[in-house]
Write an enzyme that holds these catalytic residues in place. Structure first.
Site, PDB file in Angstrom:
ATOM      1  N   ASN A   9       0.867  -1.188   0.000  1.00 43.45           N
ATOM      2  CA  ASN A   9       0.000   0.000   0.000  1.00 43.45           C
ATOM      3  C   ASN A   9       0.902   1.236   0.000  1.00 43.45           C
ATOM      4  O   ASN A   9       1.446   1.607   1.032  1.00 43.45           O
ATOM      5  CB  ASN A   9      -0.897  -0.036   1.245  1.00 43.45           C
ATOM      6  CG  ASN A   9      -1.768   1.215   1.366  1.00 43.45           C
ATOM      7  OD1 ASN A   9      -1.833   2.025   0.436  1.00 43.45           O
ATOM      8  ND2 ASN A   9      -2.432   1.366   2.498  1.00 43.45           N
ATOM      9  N   TRP A  10       1.024   1.822  -1.166  1.00 52.51           N
ATOM     10  CA  TRP A  10       1.915   2.987  -1.283  1.00 52.51           C
ATOM     11  C   TRP A  10       1.296   4.240  -0.668  1.00 52.51           C
ATOM     12  O   TRP A  10       1.939   5.277  -0.566  1.00 52.51           O
ATOM     13  CB  TRP A  10       2.253   3.249  -2.757  1.00 52.51           C
ATOM     14  CG  TRP A  10       3.146   2.219  -3.400  1.00 52.51           C
ATOM     15  CD1 TRP A  10       3.583   1.040  -2.841  1.00 52.51           C
ATOM     16  CD2 TRP A  10       3.688   2.254  -4.723  1.00 52.51           C
ATOM     17  NE1 TRP A  10       4.361   0.352  -3.738  1.00 52.51           N
ATOM     18  CE2 TRP A  10       4.444   1.072  -4.903  1.00 52.51           C
ATOM     19  CE3 TRP A  10       3.608   3.164  -5.775  1.00 52.51           C
ATOM     20  CZ2 TRP A  10       5.116   0.786  -6.097  1.00 52.51           C
ATOM     21  CZ3 TRP A  10       4.275   2.874  -6.970  1.00 52.51           C
ATOM     22  CH2 TRP A  10       5.023   1.698  -7.115  1.00 52.51           C
ATOM     23  N   LYS A  11       0.023   4.175  -0.313  1.00 52.60           N
ATOM     24  CA  LYS A  11      -0.698   5.333   0.232  1.00 52.60           C
ATOM     25  C   LYS A  11      -0.537   6.537  -0.709  1.00 52.60           C
ATOM     26  O   LYS A  11      -0.387   6.347  -1.919  1.00 52.60           O
ATOM     27  CB  LYS A  11      -0.237   5.627   1.658  1.00 52.60           C
ATOM     28  CG  LYS A  11      -0.334   4.372   2.542  1.00 52.60           C
ATOM     29  CD  LYS A  11      -0.185   4.637   4.010  1.00 52.60           C
ATOM     30  CE  LYS A  11      -0.314   3.327   4.772  1.00 52.60           C
ATOM     31  NZ  LYS A  11      -0.239   3.509   6.234  1.00 52.60           N
ATOM     32  N   HIS A  96      -9.618   0.864   5.169  1.00 49.02           N
ATOM     33  CA  HIS A  96      -8.333   1.152   5.818  1.00 49.02           C
ATOM     34  C   HIS A  96      -8.567   2.142   6.967  1.00 49.02           C
ATOM     35  O   HIS A  96      -9.404   3.038   6.865  1.00 49.02           O
ATOM     36  CB  HIS A  96      -7.353   1.739   4.803  1.00 49.02           C
ATOM     37  CG  HIS A  96      -5.948   1.781   5.329  1.00 49.02           C
ATOM     38  ND1 HIS A  96      -5.528   2.760   6.203  1.00 49.02           N
ATOM     39  CD2 HIS A  96      -4.894   0.962   5.134  1.00 49.02           C
ATOM     40  CE1 HIS A  96      -4.260   2.535   6.522  1.00 49.02           C
ATOM     41  NE2 HIS A  96      -3.853   1.447   5.885  1.00 49.02           N
ATOM     42  N   GLU A  98      -7.003   4.649   7.935  1.00 44.86           N
ATOM     43  CA  GLU A  98      -6.853   6.068   7.581  1.00 44.86           C
ATOM     44  C   GLU A  98      -8.143   6.596   6.957  1.00 44.86           C
ATOM     45  O   GLU A  98      -8.525   7.744   7.173  1.00 44.86           O
ATOM     46  CB  GLU A  98      -5.647   6.236   6.645  1.00 44.86           C
ATOM     47  CG  GLU A  98      -4.347   6.071   7.420  1.00 44.86           C
ATOM     48  CD  GLU A  98      -3.173   5.554   6.613  1.00 44.86           C
ATOM     49  OE1 GLU A  98      -3.219   5.559   5.371  1.00 44.86           O
ATOM     50  OE2 GLU A  98      -2.190   5.124   7.254  1.00 44.86           O
ATOM     51  N   GLU A 168      -4.893  -4.597  11.008  1.00 48.71           N
ATOM     52  CA  GLU A 168      -3.919  -3.515  11.142  1.00 48.71           C
ATOM     53  C   GLU A 168      -4.236  -2.723  12.411  1.00 48.71           C
ATOM     54  O   GLU A 168      -5.086  -1.816  12.380  1.00 48.71           O
ATOM     55  CB  GLU A 168      -3.987  -2.573   9.936  1.00 48.71           C
ATOM     56  CG  GLU A 168      -3.611  -3.232   8.620  1.00 48.71           C
ATOM     57  CD  GLU A 168      -3.110  -2.207   7.610  1.00 48.71           C
ATOM     58  OE1 GLU A 168      -2.013  -2.382   7.102  1.00 48.71           O
ATOM     59  OE2 GLU A 168      -3.816  -1.210   7.347  1.00 48.71           O
ATOM     60  N   GLY A 174       2.591   2.963  10.773  1.00 53.47           N
ATOM     61  CA  GLY A 174       3.501   4.083  10.558  1.00 53.47           C
ATOM     62  C   GLY A 174       4.210   4.563  11.808  1.00 53.47           C
ATOM     63  O   GLY A 174       4.814   5.630  11.818  1.00 53.47           O
ATOM     64  N   SER A 212       3.740  -1.424  10.527  1.00 59.46           N
ATOM     65  CA  SER A 212       5.195  -1.389  10.738  1.00 59.46           C
ATOM     66  C   SER A 212       5.879  -2.721  10.463  1.00 59.46           C
ATOM     67  O   SER A 212       6.811  -3.108  11.168  1.00 59.46           O
ATOM     68  CB  SER A 212       5.520  -0.882  12.149  1.00 59.46           C
ATOM     69  OG  SER A 212       5.049   0.442  12.313  1.00 59.46           O
ATOM     70  N   GLY A 233       3.017  -0.811   4.350  1.00 60.96           N
ATOM     71  CA  GLY A 233       2.976   0.605   3.997  1.00 60.96           C
ATOM     72  C   GLY A 233       4.378   1.119   3.712  1.00 60.96           C
ATOM     73  O   GLY A 233       4.938   0.904   2.635  1.00 60.96           O
ATOM     74  N   GLY A 234       4.975   1.766   4.692  1.00 65.81           N
ATOM     75  CA  GLY A 234       6.266   2.434   4.499  1.00 65.81           C
ATOM     76  C   GLY A 234       7.333   1.581   3.830  1.00 65.81           C
ATOM     77  O   GLY A 234       8.019   2.041   2.902  1.00 65.81           O
TER      78      GLY A 234
END
Ligand code: 13P
Length: 249
Positions: A9-11, A96, A98, A168, A174, A212, A233-234
């Site tokens: 997930n590159w967001k 998600h 977010e 998640e 993050g 993470s 993610g990151g």
């Protein structure tokens, strides 16, 4: 046998230049994977076509980070499941945290999105997870149960094969804080029981952990019996790290 999956997930990150360099890194690293991991790359929607072109000859599937709860029409700014499928996407992230926190997405809205994804043959990666406050107050299991019931009502029969659930925990996203492998496993086991109660073929449903996940903790998490992969993610914004995580499965 459940499918193993690692999803990137590159967001809301990236640029044409980053897409190019990430895709080159992935293309170079993918041949070194010797396991049967499935991979989904989920970039910002505007870059999906670029990513698809760059990774056309690879085993990667592609997805959108969000879909509309409606079929079509006057919903400015939205992307429908039909459009995602028509554009060669096989996956859609829904619910998600977010989107729940920043855009007020409710379980009811997520359930509509799941229905849309099912109508158009997308695999819905349904995200659930508790906040730190909820974990500390001992209600994590109840929160996740409510989210699963709310988001998956109405799914039945053959549709279950297109459902993936991603746990998640909000406090791990993050932040560099990961759930311990034991805590993550306990929640995944709980989710599998809940899925069975909802009528799902629970043993066949792919369950992902996200929050993470990094090259140095992925193997321990993936070694747990009910964790079938990760939602990254990151670390998915670094091709070496992402390939390393895929190797850990
Ligand atoms: P991080 O891996 O950056 O914690 O993000 C997890 C996530 O939200 C993936 O959807």
């Amino acid at each position: 046998m459940r499918k193993k999956l690692v999803a990137a997930n590159w967001k809301m990150n990236g640029s044409k230049a980053l897409v190019q360099s990430l895709a080159e890194g992935l293309k170079a690293g993918l041949p070194s994977l010797e396991n049967d991991v499935n991979i989904a790359i989920i970039p910002p929607a505007l870059y999906i076509a670029d990513v698809q072109r760059e990774l056309a000859e690879t085993q990667c599937g592609f997805g959108v980070q969000n879909i509309a709860r409606w079929e079509q029409g006057a919903y400015t700014g939205e992307i429908s499941s039909a459009m995602a499928a028509d554009s060669g996407c096989g996956f859609a992230l829904v619910g998600h945290s977010e989107r729940r926190q920043l855009f007020g997405e409710t379980d009811e809205a997520v359930a509509d999105k799941v229905r849309q994804a099912m109508c158009h043959g997308l695999v819905a990666i349904v995200c659930v997870g508790e906040t730190l406050e909820e974990r500390n107050s001992g209600s994590a299991n109840a929160v996740v149960a409510q989210q699963l019931q709310g988001c998956l009502q109405g799914v039945d029969g053959a549709q279950w094969k297109n459902i993936v659930v991603a746990y998640e925990p909000v406090w791990a996203i993050g932040t560099g804080k990961t759930a311990t492998a034991k805590d993550a496993q306990a929640m995944h086991k709980h989710m599998r029981q809940l899925l069975a109660e909802l009528g799902a073929p629970a043993e066949d449903i792919t369950l992902l952990y996200g929050g993470s996940v990094k090259p140095d903790n992925a193997a321990e998490l993936f070694a747990e019996p009910d964790i079938d992969g990760g939602l990254i993610g990151g670390a998915s914004l670094n091709s070496d790290d992402f390939i390393s995580i895929c190797k850990s499965l």
